[in-house]
Write an enzyme that holds these catalytic residues in place. Structure first.
Site, PDB file in Angstrom:
ATOM      1  CG  ASN A 193     -43.639 -45.682  23.891  1.00  0.00           C
ATOM      2  OD1 ASN A 193     -44.207 -45.020  24.769  1.00  0.00           O
ATOM      3  ND2 ASN A 193     -42.357 -45.537  23.600  1.00  0.00           N
ATOM      4  CD1 TRP A 194     -50.192 -44.740  22.809  1.00  0.00           C
ATOM      5  CD2 TRP A 194     -51.481 -43.506  24.169  1.00  0.00           C
ATOM      6  NE1 TRP A 194     -51.468 -45.228  22.730  1.00  0.00           N
ATOM      7  CE2 TRP A 194     -52.280 -44.494  23.560  1.00  0.00           C
ATOM      8  CE3 TRP A 194     -52.074 -42.626  25.073  1.00  0.00           C
ATOM      9  CZ2 TRP A 194     -53.648 -44.622  23.823  1.00  0.00           C
ATOM     10  CZ3 TRP A 194     -53.431 -42.751  25.337  1.00  0.00           C
ATOM     11  CH2 TRP A 194     -54.209 -43.737  24.709  1.00  0.00           C
ATOM     12  CE  LYS A 195     -41.924 -42.748  20.655  1.00  0.00           C
ATOM     13  NZ  LYS A 195     -40.609 -42.695  20.112  1.00  0.00           N
ATOM     14  CG  HIS A 252     -38.209 -46.169  24.873  1.00  0.00           C
ATOM     15  ND1 HIS A 252     -37.680 -45.077  24.240  1.00  0.00           N
ATOM     16  CD2 HIS A 252     -39.072 -46.742  24.001  1.00  0.00           C
ATOM     17  CE1 HIS A 252     -38.210 -44.997  23.024  1.00  0.00           C
ATOM     18  NE2 HIS A 252     -39.054 -46.000  22.851  1.00  0.00           N
ATOM     19  CD  GLU A 306     -38.202 -41.733  22.630  1.00  0.00           C
ATOM     20  OE1 GLU A 306     -39.192 -41.705  23.384  1.00  0.00           O
ATOM     21  OE2 GLU A 306     -38.288 -41.939  21.403  1.00  0.00           O
ATOM     22  CD  GLU A 363     -38.490 -49.751  20.574  1.00  0.00           C
ATOM     23  OE1 GLU A 363     -39.536 -49.631  19.948  1.00  0.00           O
ATOM     24  OE2 GLU A 363     -38.158 -49.014  21.513  1.00  0.00           O
ATOM     25  N   GLY A 375     -38.564 -43.335  15.355  1.00  0.00           N
ATOM     26  CA  GLY A 375     -39.090 -42.012  15.021  1.00  0.00           C
ATOM     27  C   GLY A 375     -38.421 -41.374  13.813  1.00  0.00           C
ATOM     28  CB  SER A 416     -39.909 -46.257  11.453  1.00  0.00           C
ATOM     29  OG  SER A 416     -39.214 -45.132  11.982  1.00  0.00           O
ATOM     30  N   GLY A 419     -44.341 -46.690  18.149  1.00  0.00           N
ATOM     31  CA  GLY A 419     -44.396 -45.364  18.766  1.00  0.00           C
ATOM     32  C   GLY A 419     -45.410 -44.502  18.051  1.00  0.00           C
ATOM     33  N   GLY A 420     -44.917 -43.630  17.165  1.00  0.00           N
ATOM     34  CA  GLY A 420     -45.755 -42.629  16.497  1.00  0.00           C
ATOM     35  C   GLY A 420     -47.052 -43.176  15.930  1.00  0.00           C
TER      36      GLY A 420
HETATM   37  C1  PEP Z   1     -40.789 -46.354  20.137  1.00  0.00           C
HETATM   38  O1  PEP Z   1     -40.937 -45.269  20.670  1.00  0.00           O
HETATM   39  O2  PEP Z   1     -40.616 -47.342  20.836  1.00  0.00           O
HETATM   40  C2  PEP Z   1     -40.837 -46.446  18.668  1.00  0.00           C
HETATM   41  C3  PEP Z   1     -40.568 -47.583  18.106  1.00  0.00           C
HETATM   42  O3  PEP Z   1     -41.167 -45.292  17.988  1.00  0.00           O
HETATM   43  P1  PEP Z   1     -41.552 -45.158  16.431  1.00  0.00           P
HETATM   44  O4  PEP Z   1     -42.508 -46.277  16.091  1.00  0.00           O
HETATM   45  O5  PEP Z   1     -42.210 -43.817  16.316  1.00  0.00           O
HETATM   46  O6  PEP Z   1     -40.295 -45.277  15.644  1.00  0.00           O
END
Ligand code: PEP
Length: 258
Positions: free
Chosen positions: A10-12, A102, A104, A170, A176, A216, A237-238
């Site tokens: 997920n590039w956000k 999600h 967010e 999640e 994050g 993470s 994500g990141g």
């Molecule tokens: C996400 O945005 O779905 C996520 C899991 O982010 P991160 O891996 O950065 O915690």
């Protein structure tokens, strides 16, 4: 039953369409160089909407085996919904998956369980497989509200008649933050989600639904999750913004020695 593992990035709201081209190229080449087994593991990327056409054109032209997902969709198909994106448009861009709910979106845009449910129906109408994201906040975790992710799943899928589904568990406190759930914690929650899906929705659906862990995830911690019997992949994500790191996550079999 064997469920094909799914590794999703997920590039956000990161990487514009030009950066997307470079990132997709590098990811595909890195995986190809390593003779990646695309039959055995699905690799999905979810770039921002404005990148999708560039990514799709590149994937098609080069024959890359990467799969596209969108980060959201409207619960409506078309009309006066300024700023929204229809599942119909996403299907035309070969988006096979779409993230729905999600944390967010739930937190920043106040998306309710009802809206998430309506979006699952919209994805179904357009033949896009929803990746329904669920998870408890830190406050809910501290209050022992272990039922939160299960209830979010049931609200999202009840009475939809959906036959193909992915769920991403999640924990909000792990997204994050660098604070990762233990593989055992994640397995316990994910097993609970699968059992509830079987009891309250459909046994066959529960058996075949891929349930991912997210929060993470990095190349150096992915193996523990993917050794668990109920964890069928990860939503990243990141770490998905770095093609080499994401390719290393996708090559998790090398970390677990199978
Ligand atoms: C996400 O945005 O779905 C996520 C899991 O982010 P991160 O891996 O950065 O915690």
């Amino acid at each position: 039953m064997t469920r094909t593992p799914l590794i999703a990035g997920n590039w956000k709201m990161n990487l514009d369409h030009q950066q997307a081209i470079a990132t997709v190229q590098k990811l595909a080449w890195t995986l190809d160089d390593a003779d990646f087994d695309y039959e055995g593991v699905e690799v999905v990327i979810a770039p921002p909407f404005t990148d999708l056409r560039s990514a799709q054109t590149l994937i098609d032209a080069e024959g890359f085996k990467l799969i596209l997902a969108a980060q959201d969709l409207s619960d409506q198909d078309h009309g006066a919904y300024t700023g929204d994106i229809s599942g119909e448009f996403l299907a035309k861009l070969n988006c096979q998956y779409v993230l729905i709910g999600h944390s967010e979106r739930r937190m920043i845009h106040n998306e309710s369980d009802q809206l998430v449910h309506a979006k699952v129906l919209a994805a179904k109408r357009h033949g896009i497989v929803p990746i329904v994201c669920v998870g408890e906040s830190l406050e809910q975790k501290n209050a022992g509200q272990t039922e939160v992710p299960i209830n979010q799943v049931l609200e999202a899928v009840k009475d939809t008649g959906i036959s193909e589904l992915v769920i991403a568990y999640e924990p909000v406190w792990a997204i994050g933050t660098g604070e990762v759930a233990t593989a055992e914690q994640a397995e316990e929650t994910i097993r609970g989600i699968r059992e509830s899906l079987a009891e309250q929705v459909d046994e066959g659906l529960a058996e075949k639904t891929r349930i991912l862990y997210g929060g993470s995830v990095k190349a150096n911690n992915v193996a523990g999750f993917l050794k668990m019997p109920n964890i069928d992949g990860v939503l990243v994500g990141g770490a998905s913004l770095d093609s080499e790191e994401f390719a290393n996550i996708a090559r998790f079999r090398e970390h677990i020695g199978v």
